[in-house]
Design an enzyme around this catalytic site. Sequence first.
Site, PDB file in Angstrom:
ATOM      1  N   GLU A   1     -76.484  88.962  99.286  1.00  0.00           N
ATOM      2  CA  GLU A   1     -77.140  89.308  98.025  1.00  0.00           C
ATOM      3  C   GLU A   1     -76.885  88.180  97.025  1.00  0.00           C
ATOM      4  O   GLU A   1     -77.673  87.276  96.923  1.00  0.00           O
ATOM      5  CB  GLU A   1     -76.630  90.659  97.517  1.00  0.00           C
ATOM      6  CG  GLU A   1     -77.409  91.121  96.308  1.00  0.00           C
ATOM      7  CD  GLU A   1     -77.647  92.619  96.278  1.00  0.00           C
ATOM      8  OE1 GLU A   1     -77.177  93.331  97.160  1.00  0.00           O
ATOM      9  OE2 GLU A   1     -78.345  93.065  95.353  1.00  0.00           O
TER      10      GLU A   1
ATOM     11  N   GLU B   1     -67.684  97.599  93.182  1.00  0.00           N
ATOM     12  CA  GLU B   1     -69.062  97.902  92.808  1.00  0.00           C
ATOM     13  C   GLU B   1     -69.231  99.377  92.456  1.00  0.00           C
ATOM     14  O   GLU B   1     -69.974  99.725  91.546  1.00  0.00           O
ATOM     15  CB  GLU B   1     -69.983  97.561  93.993  1.00  0.00           C
ATOM     16  CG  GLU B   1     -71.439  97.941  93.783  1.00  0.00           C
ATOM     17  CD  GLU B   1     -72.330  97.467  94.924  1.00  0.00           C
ATOM     18  OE1 GLU B   1     -71.804  97.289  96.039  1.00  0.00           O
ATOM     19  OE2 GLU B   1     -73.530  97.260  94.691  1.00  0.00           O
TER      20      GLU B   1
HETATM   21  C1  RAM Z   1     -77.520  96.098  93.713  1.00  0.00           C
HETATM   22  C2  RAM Z   1     -76.904  94.942  93.056  1.00  0.00           C
HETATM   23  C3  RAM Z   1     -76.730  95.018  91.566  1.00  0.00           C
HETATM   24  C4  RAM Z   1     -77.489  96.103  90.910  1.00  0.00           C
HETATM   25  C5  RAM Z   1     -78.725  96.481  91.652  1.00  0.00           C
HETATM   26  C6  RAM Z   1     -79.505  97.613  91.024  1.00  0.00           C
HETATM   27  O1  RAM Z   1     -78.161  95.683  94.885  1.00  0.00           O
HETATM   28  O2  RAM Z   1     -75.681  94.685  93.674  1.00  0.00           O
HETATM   29  O3  RAM Z   1     -75.403  95.107  91.183  1.00  0.00           O
HETATM   30  O4  RAM Z   1     -77.795  95.671  89.600  1.00  0.00           O
HETATM   31  O5  RAM Z   1     -78.459  96.821  92.972  1.00  0.00           O
END
Ligand code: RAM
Length: 896
Positions: free
Chosen positions: A484, A749
């Site tokens: 990502e 996250e």
């Molecule tokens: C995920 C990303 C990010 C977020 C989006 C909506 O894939 O890691 O942190 O902003 O989604």
Amino acid sequence: MTSTLRVYDLRTEHLTEPLGIDAPVPRFSWRLRSDRRGAAQSAYRIVVHSGDREVWDSGRVESSQTSGIEVGARLASRTSYRWSLQVFDETSSPGEPETASFETALLSRSAFRGAWIGRDVHWDAPDNELDPPVDDDIPAKVRHIPPAAHLRREFGVTTPVTRARAYATARGLYTLHVNGRRVGDHELAPGWTDYRDRILYQTYDLTPLVRDGENAIGIVLADGWWSGYVGFDSRRQGKHYGTAPQAWAMIVLEHDDGTETVITTDAAWRERRGAIRYTDPLMGEHVDARQELHGWTEPGFDDSAWAPARELAHDHDLLVAQVDEPIRATLQVPAVERLADPDGRAVYDFGQNLVGRVRIELGAMSAGQQVVLRHGEVLDDDGRLYTANLRTAEARDVYASAGSASNLFEPTFTVHGFRYLELSGLDTPPDPGQVTAVVLHNDTPFVGEITTSSADLNQLVSNIRWGQRGNFVGVPTDCPQRDERLGWMADAQVFLPTAALGADVAAFFTRWLRDVRFAQSPEGSFPDVAPVVSEFFADGAPAWADAGVIIPWHLYRVYGDRRLLADSFESMARWVDFVERENPDLLWRRRVGNHYGDWLQIDAVTPRPVLATAYFARSAELVARAASVLGHDLQAARYGELARRVRTSFVEAFVDDDARIEGDTQTAYLLGLAFELLPERLRARAADHLVRTIEANDGLLTTGFVGVSLLCPVLSEIGRSDLAYALVETDRYPSWLYSVRHGATTIWERWDGWTEHAGFQSAEMNSFNHYSLGSVGEWLVRFVAGIDQTPESVGYEQLRIAPQIGGSLTRVAARYETPRGLVMTEWSIEGDDVEVAASVPPGTTARVSLASRDVLESAGTLEETTGISEIVVGDGLTEFTIVSGDYRFRFPRAAE
Ligand code: RAM
């Protein structure tokens, strides 16, 4: 009388002694210090020289300004300048002058020469023959990645060189080498910008490397963000900008007789592959030392069997000088322990989730013997490296020995997010002392620090700082490890206030904002990520796309940079126009992109139109404020009126007479309060509802990415710092300290990245190094340490010092280099008293607010102490204004 006012940190375009800048009108800035109360700058004088020649003299300018001062002369290409600065204090006494330098790069298009070169894939080079795949060969995913190209040429020097510069870059990644030495300390250069808009070139000083007689220059060229893997879009995960990398360089030698020699990349260079069989940001790097080209960057090397390099392009229009701190290797972290997984493989623990690469001393190996290195953030319950959450990112490096008695491996063009390293292929794995992690990130100067009496909070602060390091690599990324690593806009906007209190991020974000503007659609929509690498992200979501408005405004507030605001203004306004055009009833329900809502909230869904309309009102309001700063009065009125109307629609559609906001979530009330969407009569009730939603949830948060950044600041603003402390200090799930309790060394996250009740969250999306939930760092500095500026202040000219004594803390100390100078606060509980120390820099004032009616300064009562004025004793607090200087206050601790 000479003044006690001192200048330090002289910078040009935000940078210390930059070597190659191409801003047409560079700006100067500096910081001030003094050991005297009330010191202030009343005037400055700047004189710019090029050699002995005076280029510009500002004369004495009566001004307290310490940043954004534009040079008043036309500058020449490729020229070194020295500027000397003298400031005068409030009594008009001159201070000691200080000097600093900067050098221009190539200021006109006609100054660029040379071609973009790369490998000629049609050339029948002896090493182009393909070996048939064998069982232990490289994985299919990386088999098509070409080896890194090695490009070289020699040049002779007959007239002595007084100054030598290289201007270089790549569509891809590159390293530059002269006469056997690697040049500069840039890593992963040229970094990542939207290469369709611009490519940054770097300037290097070659003067100490070039010698009389024969010289050699070499470039190693790899795919990187240009043609390597980036992001997760399975339809097009790689080759976003091109199919193969290209290098460009221009070397200028200035001779003592006034002549110049210019050497550029062209078809006279020769090319061959070397030890790097493939390298890729996500997949890793494979080095085969048997293919090492020993001495290839030395003169006299025999390259007769090499292929001619191919001229692939001749354009220079997109070249822009590097404008911010490059990626550098900033720290070395030794492995702390070697473990063995259940299969007996060695697993090294660095004790810290970090971003970079390893350097490893491998001892003796036989020819062709291979070591495979895999990187991961965590171990699974069995003690195996857990890599499922990296998705398609292989994060796997391979080293094959040439049969040497000692082998040193460190990849060059890949970057991994990891705490653990798994090593296989050796009977006797190296000791931890031979395994080091090299930390890479854009080298923004760290200018803020906070420590507390709580080891847990200090760990949280450390986790936030490591999240910032690891995700400021090329662009502000969401995460550094899986497939990502994109410039996600909401992540950046919620974390920016914290980031800016930790490091000087002015140059870094200013650079990235150009990618944000470039990514705006013709209709006016900002994207979800910048640079945009997939159509999937093109139409931005509420709170994501709004970063295109929020970030320039916040940078203006912190750094006072009007130029950035002016550069961004048109795009900010176009964004708000777009949302308005698509939503004439002023409730944002159409064109919401991928609407992520309050992303990763915990069982508390804030209705999407509530969140979106709140952001619509906020963006309109900020455009209005930006317009009035820039003197666009008509637009200020128009967007101010629009913001008012959106607020009214919000209240009519979503808020009842008892101030209940639709959804009744913490985030709904946080948006209503933080963005000032509610009429005065409803605010106190909305604050009650916010408190109720926390208490009803057993005193725990439910907020996702969007709400969390507002949570603690709003609680403090409504006088409930006690609740903010409770949320920050609890280690019950979900909370920040829950992750700390379970060994986190970076911000996760997801609140439930790993839980006692469910183990790992879905491997599909579970990063252990995502800074978004670390936005609480802002609250720690602004409210716990009490370092802030007033709502009207710009560039920290009017400080607000209001530490919230609370929680379990007995001591807090913080320092922050504002654009004007250093602010420090420190508080401690001494028996029944609280002691607060505060220092504020010259030329600023601070409104201090302390939680007692009974405050003394070390010199005596507030009234007797010089530098203190406007004392107001209120309900359980004393507020007063201080001029610059150092102070120490004491007051009785409030009864519990
Ligand atoms: C995920 C990303 C990010 C977020 C989006 C909506 O894939 O890691 O942190 O902003 O989604």
